[in-house]
Enzyme design. Structure first.
Site, PDB file in Angstrom:
ATOM      1  CE  LYS A 161      20.127  19.314  13.656  1.00  0.00           C
ATOM      2  NZ  LYS A 161      20.761  20.438  14.362  1.00  0.00           N
ATOM      3  CG  ASN A 162      23.094  17.507  16.640  1.00  0.00           C
ATOM      4  OD1 ASN A 162      22.743  18.398  15.854  1.00  0.00           O
ATOM      5  ND2 ASN A 162      22.406  17.202  17.729  1.00  0.00           N
TER       6      ASN A 162
ATOM      7  CB  CYS B 222      17.651  29.386  18.850  1.00  0.00           C
ATOM      8  SG  CYS B 222      17.725  28.044  20.012  1.00  0.00           S
TER       9      CYS B 222
ATOM     10  NE  ARG C 205      20.970  26.168  21.936  1.00  0.00           N
ATOM     11  CZ  ARG C 205      20.610  25.325  20.969  1.00  0.00           C
ATOM     12  NH1 ARG C 205      19.412  25.361  20.475  1.00  0.00           N
ATOM     13  NH2 ARG C 205      21.468  24.444  20.504  1.00  0.00           N
TER      14      ARG C 205
ATOM     15  CG  ASP D  75      18.336  17.159  20.203  1.00  0.00           C
ATOM     16  OD1 ASP D  75      18.097  18.145  20.913  1.00  0.00           O
ATOM     17  OD2 ASP D  75      19.269  17.137  19.384  1.00  0.00           O
TER      18      ASP D  75
ATOM     19  NE  ARG E 129      17.571  24.891  11.469  1.00  0.00           N
ATOM     20  CZ  ARG E 129      17.860  26.013  12.117  1.00  0.00           C
ATOM     21  NH1 ARG E 129      16.909  26.837  12.445  1.00  0.00           N
ATOM     22  NH2 ARG E 129      19.084  26.284  12.431  1.00  0.00           N
TER      23      ARG E 129
HETATM   24  C1  UD1 Z   1      23.962  20.337  21.010  1.00  0.00           C
HETATM   25  C2  UD1 Z   1      23.117  19.812  19.871  1.00  0.00           C
HETATM   26  C3  UD1 Z   1      21.637  19.915  20.214  1.00  0.00           C
HETATM   27  C4  UD1 Z   1      21.362  19.241  21.543  1.00  0.00           C
HETATM   28  C5  UD1 Z   1      22.295  19.772  22.620  1.00  0.00           C
HETATM   29  C6  UD1 Z   1      22.159  19.036  23.960  1.00  0.00           C
HETATM   30  C7  UD1 Z   1      24.443  20.292  17.900  1.00  0.00           C
HETATM   31  C8  UD1 Z   1      24.555  21.066  16.624  1.00  0.00           C
HETATM   32  N1  UD1 Z   1      23.371  20.572  18.680  1.00  0.00           N
HETATM   33  O1  UD1 Z   1      23.645  21.736  21.143  1.00  0.00           O
HETATM   34  O2  UD1 Z   1      20.880  19.288  19.186  1.00  0.00           O
HETATM   35  O3  UD1 Z   1      20.030  19.517  21.903  1.00  0.00           O
HETATM   36  O4  UD1 Z   1      23.668  19.635  22.198  1.00  0.00           O
HETATM   37  O5  UD1 Z   1      22.415  17.679  23.792  1.00  0.00           O
HETATM   38  O6  UD1 Z   1      25.235  19.411  18.190  1.00  0.00           O
HETATM   39  N2  UD1 Z   1      25.136  26.202  27.951  1.00  0.00           N
HETATM   40  C9  UD1 Z   1      25.536  27.302  28.687  1.00  0.00           C
HETATM   41  N3  UD1 Z   1      26.634  28.003  28.236  1.00  0.00           N
HETATM   42  C10 UD1 Z   1      27.322  27.647  27.119  1.00  0.00           C
HETATM   43  C11 UD1 Z   1      26.907  26.507  26.392  1.00  0.00           C
HETATM   44  C12 UD1 Z   1      25.805  25.797  26.837  1.00  0.00           C
HETATM   45  O7  UD1 Z   1      24.937  27.644  29.683  1.00  0.00           O
HETATM   46  O8  UD1 Z   1      28.306  28.320  26.785  1.00  0.00           O
HETATM   47  C13 UD1 Z   1      23.943  25.425  28.397  1.00  0.00           C
HETATM   48  C14 UD1 Z   1      22.808  25.508  27.377  1.00  0.00           C
HETATM   49  O9  UD1 Z   1      22.013  26.656  27.569  1.00  0.00           O
HETATM   50  C15 UD1 Z   1      22.059  24.236  27.643  1.00  0.00           C
HETATM   51  C16 UD1 Z   1      23.161  23.245  28.041  1.00  0.00           C
HETATM   52  O10 UD1 Z   1      24.276  24.042  28.419  1.00  0.00           O
HETATM   53  O11 UD1 Z   1      21.204  24.414  28.730  1.00  0.00           O
HETATM   54  C17 UD1 Z   1      23.566  22.280  26.944  1.00  0.00           C
HETATM   55  O12 UD1 Z   1      23.981  22.988  25.807  1.00  0.00           O
HETATM   56  P1  UD1 Z   1      25.039  22.408  24.775  1.00  0.00           P
HETATM   57  O13 UD1 Z   1      25.449  21.029  25.186  1.00  0.00           O
HETATM   58  O14 UD1 Z   1      26.116  23.418  24.580  1.00  0.00           O
HETATM   59  O15 UD1 Z   1      24.180  22.307  23.462  1.00  0.00           O
HETATM   60  P2  UD1 Z   1      24.582  22.686  22.000  1.00  0.00           P
HETATM   61  O16 UD1 Z   1      26.000  22.333  21.740  1.00  0.00           O
HETATM   62  O17 UD1 Z   1      24.144  24.083  21.728  1.00  0.00           O
END
Ligand code: UD1
Length: 419
Positions: free
Chosen positions: A24-25, A118, A123, A308, A400
């Protein structure tokens, strides 16, 4: 929300062989990347998941034509015309934020609503936004709508991410691909899904190197062409199936997996005393002995233990002989499985980032509610091991990320059905 539930009669050992579907990711950013070229791309090994349908709906709403044929999706992005994603589509899937970089890369303009929070807590997308700004994007936020433009060509930038965010790394790669300069992303996320996305962009004629390491280099190219690409296996689904074998004292052969992407997860199952035998594209797991607790497991960005997989491990540890400690370092709201697991008889204390799991000799069936995707999977695993009947509601979350989870588990001995 639907009324459909999973009905599980627990207490049966899982045994047999399961193949693992595409990730999925990975498929979500890859589908977004098809937008970068005004041509046709064919993405193979796409899982049949509600989030994948949401992505094709977004592509359709932007003017692309999508055609599915078994597990392949063909995207014709020739006629991409619209640069706006509606609020309802954005709400459907938080990870639709990855379309931002792709639409900007192709059309130089994108409007979408701020994804907001979410189930896992806030997020934020500040890292995405500051990265795109470093590439030259002008981004205005007005009443929850992001209006973004990327004037001129991307001439390259040096971007230091404060956190190795998966989504931000992907968005910057997507937006920097078409241009004339070199972009360096330092402290990039190293997840295998980043490597997969780079693999697809490169198959389209892009020039990305270093994906999978902490510095990704994107050399801008003038244009891309369509490509055929096969999505990597889903390492979280593989871990969930391993969890099903472990919690029921069974054994499973997983096929179509990439064990080299799962070292930290495999190591946790080994610490619990499971026999884990990785081959090139298969993993055999056998859980014949009572499970050991794990002193402390901490979630961390790849190659650390994935957030995850944390609820899945939590479910399995409820049956270990002793006390385990779980530290969640990525998302603040990721112990939502704990109160529901307690309804099944688990002994879990969760506070802040730390959960203490005291193994219990038995779980007993009960109605429980999936509160997010992986918490839902964790409850299914606990239901497999619980005595009596467990019903899991809110299974739209599970759909999902898992393609027909109940059919897969049923084929290896579980008594589970969708009612
Ligand atoms: C992706 C995965 C999700 C997984 C996560 C961490 C997808 C579709 N989803 O989510 O399944 O759980 O990686 O491995 O690929 N953060 C900030 N600011 C930002 C972006 C992130 O503070 O602009 C923080 C988030 O709150 C979180 C951490 O960084 O604490 C990691 O987030 P991120 O790696 O961005 O996760 P996703 O890409 O949303």
């Amino acid at each position: 929300m639907t009324d459909t539930r999973l009905y599980i009669e627990g207490g049966r050992k899982i045994s047999g062989s399961l193949s693992v579907h595409g990730a999925k990711n990975s498929v979500l950013p890859v589908l977004a990347a098809t937008l970068l070229s005004p041509s046709v791309s064919r993405i193979k090994n796409c899982p049949a998941l509600s989030d994948v349908y949401s992505s094709t709906r977004i592509l359709g709403s932007l003017g692309c034509k999508c055609r599915s044929d078994k597990s392949a999706i063909e995207v014709d992005a020739t006629a991409l015309s619209d640069c706006e994603i509606s609020e309802s589509l954005m709400r459907e899937m938080r990870s639709s934020i990855v379309f931002l970089g792709a639409i900007l890369g192709r059309l130089r303009r994108c409007r979408l609503s701020f994804p907001g929070g979410c189930e896992l807590g806030p997020r934020p997308i500040d890292i995405h936004i500051s990265g795109l700004r470093s590439l030259g994007a002008k981004i205005i936020e007005d009443h929850g709508v992001l209006d973004c433009t990327l004037p001129g060509t991307v001439t390259g930038a040096v971007i230091n991410l404060p956190l190795p965010s998966v989504g931000a790394t992907e968005n910057i790669m997507l937006a920097a691909t078409i241009g004339s300069g070199v972009t360096l992303i330092h402290n990039a996320a190293r997840e295998p899904e980043i490597k997969d996305l780079a693999g697809f962009i490169n198959a389209m004629g892009g020039k990305i190197s270093g994906a999978g390491s902490s510095t990704v280099t994107v050399e801008g190219v003038e244009k891309l062409h369509g490509a055929e690409f096969s999505v990597m296996p889903d390492r979280i689904v593989a871990a969930t199936y391993m969890g099903a074998a472990a919690i029921t004292g069974g054994e499973l052969m997983l096929t179509g997996v990439r064990p080299s992407d799962m070292i930290s997860t495999i190591s946790q199952f080994e610490q619990m005393g499971c026999g884990v035998y990785p081959y090139s594209d298969r993993i055999f797991i056998s859980a014949k002995k009572p499970l050991n607790p794990i002193k402390t497991v901490r979630t961390a960005p790849y190659p650390g233990f994935p957030t995850d997989c944390q609820p899945i491990l939590m479910a399995v540890l409820t049956r270990a002989r002793g006390t385990s400690v779980i530290v969640e370092n990525i998302f603040e709201n990721r112990f939502r499985a704990a109160p529901e697991l307690r309804r099944l008889g688990a002994d879990i204390k969760a506070e802040g980032r730390v959960a203490v799991v005291e193994g219990v000799p038995r779980l007993s069936g009960s109605p429980v509610v999936a509160t997010d995707l992986r918490a839902g999977a964790a409850l299914v695993l606990a239901g497999l091991a619980a005595e009596g009947t467990t019903t899991v509601s809110n299974i739209n979350y599970i759909d999902r990320g898992y393609e027909q989870l109940e059919a897969a588990l049923k084929s290896v001995g579980a008594r589970i059905k969708r009612v």
